[in-house]
Design an enzyme around this catalytic site. Structure first.
Site, PDB file in Angstrom:
ATOM      1  N   SER A 168      32.688  21.040  34.185  1.00  0.00           N
ATOM      2  CA  SER A 168      31.329  21.600  34.212  1.00  0.00           C
ATOM      3  C   SER A 168      30.390  20.576  33.598  1.00  0.00           C
ATOM      4  O   SER A 168      30.824  19.726  32.800  1.00  0.00           O
ATOM      5  CB  SER A 168      31.281  22.886  33.377  1.00  0.00           C
ATOM      6  N   TYR A 197      32.784  27.868  25.673  1.00  0.00           N
ATOM      7  CA  TYR A 197      32.969  27.324  27.026  1.00  0.00           C
ATOM      8  C   TYR A 197      32.764  25.810  27.003  1.00  0.00           C
ATOM      9  O   TYR A 197      33.555  25.056  27.589  1.00  0.00           O
ATOM     10  CB  TYR A 197      31.972  28.001  27.956  1.00  0.00           C
TER      11      TYR A 197
HETATM   12  N1  LIG Z   1      29.627  28.975  38.717  1.00  0.00           N
HETATM   13  C1  LIG Z   1      29.117  28.047  37.923  1.00  0.00           C
HETATM   14  O1  LIG Z   1      27.909  28.035  37.612  1.00  0.00           O
HETATM   15  C2  LIG Z   1      30.007  26.940  37.403  1.00  0.00           C
HETATM   16  C3  LIG Z   1      29.402  25.817  36.854  1.00  0.00           C
HETATM   17  C4  LIG Z   1      30.211  24.813  36.352  1.00  0.00           C
HETATM   18  C5  LIG Z   1      31.581  24.919  36.407  1.00  0.00           C
HETATM   19  N2  LIG Z   1      32.158  26.024  36.949  1.00  0.00           N
HETATM   20  C6  LIG Z   1      33.614  26.090  36.973  1.00  0.00           C
HETATM   21  O2  LIG Z   1      34.068  26.286  38.289  1.00  0.00           O
HETATM   22  C7  LIG Z   1      35.347  26.909  38.277  1.00  0.00           C
HETATM   23  C8  LIG Z   1      35.340  28.074  39.263  1.00  0.00           C
HETATM   24  O3  LIG Z   1      34.474  29.079  38.757  1.00  0.00           O
HETATM   25  P1  LIG Z   1      33.558  29.991  39.678  1.00  0.00           P
HETATM   26  O4  LIG Z   1      32.173  29.739  39.288  1.00  0.00           O
HETATM   27  O5  LIG Z   1      33.959  29.902  41.090  1.00  0.00           O
HETATM   28  O6  LIG Z   1      33.935  31.419  39.039  1.00  0.00           O
HETATM   29  P2  LIG Z   1      34.464  32.798  39.638  1.00  0.00           P
HETATM   30  O7  LIG Z   1      33.726  33.183  40.867  1.00  0.00           O
HETATM   31  O8  LIG Z   1      34.463  33.735  38.486  1.00  0.00           O
HETATM   32  O9  LIG Z   1      35.975  32.439  40.023  1.00  0.00           O
HETATM   33  C9  LIG Z   1      36.878  32.133  39.010  1.00  0.00           C
HETATM   34  C10 LIG Z   1      38.277  32.119  39.619  1.00  0.00           C
HETATM   35  O10 LIG Z   1      39.223  31.849  38.583  1.00  0.00           O
HETATM   36  C11 LIG Z   1      40.250  32.847  38.630  1.00  0.00           C
HETATM   37  N3  LIG Z   1      40.764  33.069  37.289  1.00  0.00           N
HETATM   38  C12 LIG Z   1      40.086  33.472  36.181  1.00  0.00           C
HETATM   39  N4  LIG Z   1      40.923  33.613  35.143  1.00  0.00           N
HETATM   40  C13 LIG Z   1      42.156  33.270  35.605  1.00  0.00           C
HETATM   41  C14 LIG Z   1      43.444  33.217  35.022  1.00  0.00           C
HETATM   42  N5  LIG Z   1      43.653  33.554  33.734  1.00  0.00           N
HETATM   43  N6  LIG Z   1      44.487  32.818  35.796  1.00  0.00           N
HETATM   44  C15 LIG Z   1      44.309  32.499  37.086  1.00  0.00           C
HETATM   45  N7  LIG Z   1      43.120  32.547  37.697  1.00  0.00           N
HETATM   46  C16 LIG Z   1      42.063  32.928  36.971  1.00  0.00           C
HETATM   47  C17 LIG Z   1      39.576  34.068  39.214  1.00  0.00           C
HETATM   48  O11 LIG Z   1      40.493  34.897  39.904  1.00  0.00           O
HETATM   49  P3  LIG Z   1      41.265  36.170  39.329  1.00  0.00           P
HETATM   50  O12 LIG Z   1      40.298  36.952  38.514  1.00  0.00           O
HETATM   51  O13 LIG Z   1      41.742  36.852  40.574  1.00  0.00           O
HETATM   52  O14 LIG Z   1      42.402  35.618  38.539  1.00  0.00           O
HETATM   53  C18 LIG Z   1      38.655  33.440  40.247  1.00  0.00           C
HETATM   54  O15 LIG Z   1      39.352  33.188  41.451  1.00  0.00           O
HETATM   55  C19 LIG Z   1      35.586  27.320  36.820  1.00  0.00           C
HETATM   56  O16 LIG Z   1      36.451  26.408  36.198  1.00  0.00           O
HETATM   57  C20 LIG Z   1      34.210  27.271  36.210  1.00  0.00           C
HETATM   58  O17 LIG Z   1      34.239  27.044  34.818  1.00  0.00           O
HETATM   59  C21 LIG Z   1      31.407  27.043  37.458  1.00  0.00           C
END
Ligand SMILES: NC(=O)c1ccc[n+]([C@@H]2O[C@H](COP(=O)([O-])OP(=O)(O)OC[C@H]3O[C@@H](n4cnc5c(N)ncnc54)[C@H](OP(=O)(O)O)[C@@H]3O)[C@@H](O)[C@H]2O)c1
Length: 267
Positions: A142, A155
């Site tokens: 991130s 985070y």
């Molecule tokens: N969205 C943003 O603004 C943003 C910005 C920077 C970085 N990121 C990073 O991008 C990545 C993806 O996030 P996203 O934004 O797509 O979020 P999201 O829509 O909440 O998706 C997160 C995914 O991670 C899975 N997950 C969560 N806890 C888990 C666990 N303990 N074991 C296995 N799977 C788990 C969830 O599935 P289940 O609940 O089914 O397990 C879901 O598929 C993350 O690393 C996040 O920190 C996001």
């Protein structure tokens, strides 16, 4: 993008958001996908969509905070396909609370377990196979892994750990020709903001973001594909993120103000 043809690729956190969008973006290039997360129903719905497009994936449920389940995910991939080319450590979670208002400090360990230790467990189990294929590890970190952000202290700590960890591994694995790519997205429209843990350790439930003003998960996935294909070391998805790295050296107070404003305005 032909480089992805016949590559075996694991994507964690594939049931939602960036991971899901990445699976849909990668599949047409003829790779063999292993999609993983905890929620089987959502994984099956993505698997159905991929199968209808002619690219049925392997579905494997795993909680990345559990080392045994991480090893099980890598083993399932090897049993099904006999090799692993790319491990995409994408699963993650976040928080939304000032540290001095946090009532439940277990939020900090939960986030560290999922965002940092999970990728470390998976990567440790995957390295022998990645050495065989001269493969690649992708870590979805991130922008918050590069600078401090208010309401995100735990985070930010986890994502700084992720970047430090994978930058170190890149050097260790360079003689084996295993590439390490770190992705630093700016804000993306996904479930993560609604699921962010509040001061009591409970999901916010509603997004504090201005979703119409931030990048979609599909756009983020499209930016990631060429960077992964070229085995580049780093992607920062926003202009403010890219120039912010340099301003942080000469005017760190300005970067603090930008981070404060981004959280206050939700964009
Ligand atoms: N969205 C943003 O603004 C943003 C910005 C920077 C970085 N990121 C990073 O991008 C990545 C993806 O996030 P996203 O934004 O797509 O979020 P999201 O829509 O909440 O998706 C997160 C995914 O991670 C899975 N997950 C969560 N806890 C888990 C666990 N303990 N074991 C296995 N799977 C788990 C969830 O599935 P289940 O609940 O089914 O397990 C879901 O598929 C993350 O690393 C996040 O920190 C996001």
């Amino acid at each position: 993008m032909q480089i992805f043809k016949d590559k075996v690729i694991i994507i964690t956190g594939a049931s939602e958001g960036i991971g899901r969008a990445l699976a849909l973006a990668l599949a047409p290039y003829g790779c063999k996908l292993v999609i993983s997360a905890r929620n089987l129903e959502r994984l099956n719905s993505l698997a159905k969509e991929l199968a209808e497009l002619g690219h049925p994936p392997l579905v494997h449920v795993a909680d990345v905070s559990d080392q045994v389940e991480c090893t099980g995910l890598i083993q399932a991939c090897i049993e099904a396909f006999g090799k692993l080319d790319i491990l995409i450590n994408n699963a993650g979670m976040t928080m939304w609370s000032r540290f001095d208002e946090l009532e439940d400090l277990s939020v900090l360990s939960q986030i560290m377990q999922v965002n940092y230790l999970g990728p470390a467990y998976l990567t440790h189990a995957a390295i022998p196979y990645l050495k065989q294929t001269q493969g690649q590890i992708v870590a979805v970190a991130s922008l918050t892994g590069m600078t401090g952000v208010p309401t995100r202290s735990g985070y930010a700590a986890s994502k700084h750990a992720v970047i430090g960890f994978f930058d170190s591994l890149r050097i260790e694995l360079s003689d084996d020709n295993v590439a390490v790519t770190v992705i630093c997205p700016d804000f993306v429209v996904t479930q993560t903001h609604k699921r962010a843990l509040d001061e009591q350790g409970k999901p916010l439930g509603a997004t504090p973001m201005q979703e119409s003003k931030i990048m979609t998960a599909e756009a983020c996935a499209q930016m990631m594909l060429p960077v992964i294909a070229k085995r580049q070391r780093l992607l920062i998805t926003s202009f403010r993120g890219r120039i912010g790295r340099f301003f942080k050296i000469i005017a760190p107070g300005l970067i603090d103000k930008i981070a404060r404003r981004a959280i206050a305005s939700g964009r």
